[in-house]
Motif scaffolding. Structure first.
Motif, short mmCIF file in Angstrom:
data_model
loop_
_atom_site.label_atom_id
_atom_site.label_comp_id
_atom_site.label_asym_id
_atom_site.label_seq_id
_atom_site.Cartn_x
_atom_site.Cartn_y
_atom_site.Cartn_z
N PHE A 18 104.77 113.50 49.05
CA PHE A 18 104.59 113.78 47.29
C PHE A 18 105.46 112.40 47.30
CE2 PHE A 18 102.77 114.06 42.94
CZ PHE A 18 101.84 113.50 42.84
N LEU A 19 104.80 111.65 47.17
CA LEU A 19 106.58 110.68 46.12
C LEU A 19 106.72 109.89 46.34
CD1 LEU A 19 106.13 112.26 42.34
CD2 LEU A 19 105.15 110.10 42.86
N ASP A 20 106.79 109.97 48.23
CA ASP A 20 107.74 109.67 49.06
C ASP A 20 107.60 108.30 49.21
OD1 ASP A 20 109.03 108.89 50.67
OD2 ASP A 20 108.51 110.87 52.41
N TYR A 21 108.00 107.15 48.97
CA TYR A 21 107.74 106.19 49.33
C TYR A 21 108.39 105.16 49.80
CZ TYR A 21 108.04 106.90 43.65
OH TYR A 21 108.07 107.20 42.62
N ALA A 73 106.22 99.07 55.55
CA ALA A 73 107.27 98.75 57.05
C ALA A 73 108.33 99.43 56.48
CB ALA A 73 106.82 98.13 57.97
N ASP A 74 109.08 98.44 56.13
CA ASP A 74 110.19 98.69 55.77
C ASP A 74 110.94 99.34 54.51
OD1 ASP A 74 113.12 98.57 55.03
OD2 ASP A 74 113.02 96.95 54.21
N PRO A 75 111.67 101.19 54.84
CA PRO A 75 111.35 102.00 53.53
C PRO A 75 112.27 101.33 52.40
CG PRO A 75 112.73 102.90 55.78
CD PRO A 75 112.30 101.20 56.10
N LYS A 76 113.48 100.24 52.46
CA LYS A 76 113.72 100.17 51.25
C LYS A 76 113.03 99.31 50.26
CE LYS A 76 118.29 98.29 50.41
NZ LYS A 76 119.25 97.42 51.39
N ALA A 77 111.99 98.45 51.20
CA ALA A 77 110.66 97.84 50.20
C ALA A 77 109.95 98.55 49.81
CB ALA A 77 109.91 96.58 51.32
N GLY A 78 109.76 99.80 50.29
CA GLY A 78 108.69 100.78 50.18
C GLY A 78 109.11 101.27 48.89
N GLN A 79 110.11 101.89 48.96
CA GLN A 79 110.91 102.56 47.54
C GLN A 79 110.75 100.87 46.51
OE1 GLN A 79 112.54 105.13 46.72
NE2 GLN A 79 112.83 106.51 48.56
N HIS A 80 111.26 99.93 46.29
CA HIS A 80 111.03 98.94 45.66
C HIS A 80 109.61 98.88 44.82
CE1 HIS A 80 113.78 95.54 44.78
NE2 HIS A 80 112.89 95.95 43.86
N MET A 81 108.89 98.84 46.18
CA MET A 81 106.98 98.76 45.65
C MET A 81 106.52 100.08 44.87
SD MET A 81 104.43 97.75 48.07
CE MET A 81 103.40 99.09 48.98
N GLY A 82 107.15 100.93 45.53
CA GLY A 82 106.91 102.40 44.65
C GLY A 82 106.92 102.08 42.76
N ILE A 83 108.66 102.18 43.10
CA ILE A 83 109.38 102.42 41.94
C ILE A 83 108.51 102.02 40.68
CG2 ILE A 83 111.61 101.12 40.79
CD1 ILE A 83 112.70 102.57 42.94
N ILE A 84 108.32 100.24 41.51
CA ILE A 84 107.71 98.78 40.39
C ILE A 84 105.95 99.62 39.70
CG2 ILE A 84 106.69 96.85 40.19
CD1 ILE A 84 108.98 95.53 41.49
N VAL A 85 105.41 100.26 41.05
CA VAL A 85 103.86 100.96 40.45
C VAL A 85 104.38 101.99 39.72
CG1 VAL A 85 101.66 101.91 41.28
CG2 VAL A 85 103.51 99.32 42.37
#
Lengths: 138, 180, 121
Positions: free
Chosen positions: A93-96, A101-113
Motif C-alpha cells: 500500500f502506497l508503494d510508488y 517500469a522504472d522505480p524512480k519514474a514511479g516514485q515521481h508519478m506517485g508523489i505528484i498524484v
C-alpha cells in the motif's frame, strides 16, 4: 463585500496571479519549496480574497458550496486510490516503485498524484469552512 | 546575519504575544495573531525552512485570520472581563521556569551533532534524491517515505472539514426537523 | 549553565517557552473563548518554532538538493510541522465553529457567564 474602488481593482488584478502561483507551488513542489498543503491553502486564500471583496453571494453563484463538499472527499479518495493502485500492481500500500517500469519514474508519478490529492482536499476544506463562517445560515 | 534576524524576530514575537494578552478588542487581537503568524513565517525562512514558511504564511496570516474574523463578526467584538488571575499567573510562571531549567539539557542551537540530526535525517538527505528523483527532500519525505502518515493527516483535515460543515452549514435542516 | 553561554545557544528555546506560557496563560486565565483559541494558536506557533529550531544547522541550507552543497537542515521536522500547521488550522476551524454555535445557544462566549446560566437551569 466592499465598495472601495482601490480594493476591488487591486483584488481583480491579483487573484489570477494568486491562483496561478498556487498551481505553480502545487506542481513545482518536487523541485522547489511547495506541495499540496501549501498550494491548497494558497488556492483557498485566493477564493477567500474574492469572497471578502466581491461578496460571498457572488462567489457562491460562481462556485456552489456543493462542489467543494465533493472536493473534500475527492482528494482523500485520489490519495487512497494511488495506495490501492500500488497493491493491485503487486506492491505494498502506497508503494510508488511499482507504478511505472522504472522505480524512480514511479516514485515521481506517485508523489505528484498524491500531492494533487492533498491539494484538492486542503483547498476544498478551506473554501467550505470559509462559506460556513461567511454564510452560517445557508 | 541570520543570527541577528533570529534574535530580532523572536523578540518581536514575544512583544506581539504580550500585546495579545493585554488587548481586549477582539478584532485587534485577531489581527495581532495574524502578525504573529507572519513573524513565525519570516523566522522559518531564516531557519532554512521555506516549505514550512510558505504554509505558515498562507495558513496563519491568511486563512486563520479570516476564519477568526468571521467568528468575531458572528459573536462579540469585545472581551468582557480581562481580570489579572494571580493563581493562573503563578502556575504559568512556575511551569515556564521548570521548562527553561529543562532546556539546559538540550543541545546548543544549530549544532550539527545534535541527536535530532544524526538519526534518519542524514539518510533522507543522502539517499532521498537517488531513491525518488525529487530534489526537494521535504516533498519526498512527505509524500513517499511518510506517505501513510500524510494520508492520516489528510483524513484528519477531511474530518475537520466535515465537522465545521455539520456545526455551521447543516443547521437549517436540523431546525426543520424540529418543526420550527 | 553559565547564563551568557546559555544565551547564545539556548535563546531560541527560551523565547519559545515564553511564547508557549503566554498562550497557556490565555487558555487558563481568560474566560473569553475567542481569546482562548488565539492563545491555543500562540501555543501551537511556539511549538512549530521549537521543532524548526531543532532542525536548523548553522551554515546549512534549505533541504532542497543542489550540486555542491554539503550541509542541509534536517527535513524530517519540516515535514512534521508542515502537516501540523494545516491540521492545526483545521482543528482551530472546528473550535471556532463551536464558539459560533455556543454564542447562538447562550448569547455569550464568556466561559463564566455560561457557567452561571447553566447553573440556574
Amino acid at each position: 463585500m466592499t465598495d472601495d474602488v482601490v480594493l476591488r481593482v487591486l483584488a481583480k488584478q491579483m487573484i489570477p496571479f494568486i491562483l496561478l502561483f498556487a498551481l505553480y507551488v502545487q506542481f513545482h513542489g518536487d523541485y522547489g519549496p511547495g506541495g499540496g498543503f501549501q498550494a491548497g491553502v494558497l488556492f483557498g486564500a485566493g477564493f477567500m480574497l474574492y469572497g471578502m471583496v466581491f461578496g460571498v453571494t457572488t462567489l457562491e453563484r460562481l462556485f456552489p458550496g456543493g462542489a467543494f463538499r465533493i472536493g473534500i472527499a475527492a482528494g482523500v479518495l485520489l490519495y487512497s486510490a494511488v495506495g490501492i493502485a500500488g497493491v493491485l500492481l503487486s506492491g505494498n500500500f502506497l508503494d510508488y516503485n511499482v507504478l511505472a517500469a522504472d522505480p524512480k519514474a514511479g516514485q515521481h508519478m506517485g508523489i505528484i498524484v498524491v500531492e494533487f490529492g492533498i491539494g484538492v482536499t486542503v483547498a476544498a476544506v478551506m473554501i467550505a469552512a470559509f462559506y460556513a463562517f461567511a454564510r452560517p445560515k445557508a | 546575519m541570520s543570527e541577528i534576524l533570529d534574535y530580532v524576530l523572536l523578540l518581536l514575537l514575544a512583544a506581539t504575544a504580550i500585546g495579545i494578552v493585554r488587548l481586549r478588542g477582539l478584532i485587534a487581537v485577531v489581527m495581532l495573531s495574524g502578525i504573529y503568524s507572519l513573524l513565525v513565517a519570516s523566522l522559518f525562512i531564516v531557519l532554512d525552512a521555506p516549505d514550512v514558511a510558505l504554509t505558515e504564511a498562507a495558513v496563519g496570516a491568511g486563512a486563520a485570520t479570516i476564519l477568526m474574523l468571521g467568528t468575531v463578526a458572528l459573536t462579540t467584538r469585545e472581551e468582557k472581563r480581562a481580570r489579572f488571575r494571580p493563581v493562573s499567573f503563578l502556575v504559568v510562571v512556575v511551569t515556564g521556569l521548570m521548562l527553561i531549567y529543562g532546556t539546559s539539557s538540550l543541545p546548543p542551537f544549530g549544532a550539527e551533532d545534535a541527536p535530532a540530526q544524526v538519526h534518519v535525517g542524514p539518510r533522507y538527505l543522502t539517499e532521498g534524491y537517488e531513491q525518488t528523483g525529487v530534489p526537494n527532500i521535504v516533498t519526498a519525505v512527505l509524500a513517499s517515505y511518510r506517505g501513510f502518515d500524510t494520508l492520516g493527516e489528510v483524513v484528519v483535515i477531511l474530518s475537520a472539514g466535515v465537522g465545521v460543515l455539520m456545526l455551521l452549514a447543516g443547521r437549517r435542516r436540523a431546525q426543520g426537523e424540529k418543526g420550527q | 549553565m553559565d547564563f551568557v553561554d546559555g544565551f547564545a545557544t539556548h535563546y531560541n528555546y527560551w523565547i519559545v517557552i515564553i511564547l508557549m506560557m503566554t498562550g497557556f496563560y490565555l487558555v487558563i486565565a481568560r474566560p473569553n473563548m475567542v481569546k482562548q483559541l488565539v492563545g491555543l494558536s500562540l501555543f501551537q506557533g511556539s511549538m512549530f518554532i521549537l521543532y524548526i529550531s531543532f532542525a536548523y544547522v548553522t551554515g546549512g541550507s534549505a533541504p532542497i538538493i543542489v550540486e555542491g552543497e554539503q550541509s542541509y537542515a534536517n527535513p524530517l521536522p519540516h515535514v512534521l510541522i508542515l502537516t501540523a500547521i494545516v491540521v492545526g488550522i483545521s482543528t482551530t476551524a472546528v473550535g471556532l465553529a463551536l464558539v459560533v454555535r455556543i454564542h447562538q445557544a447562550f448569547g455569550t462566549i464568556e466561559e463564566d457567564e455560561i457557567h452561571d446560566l447553566t447553573r440556574e437551569d
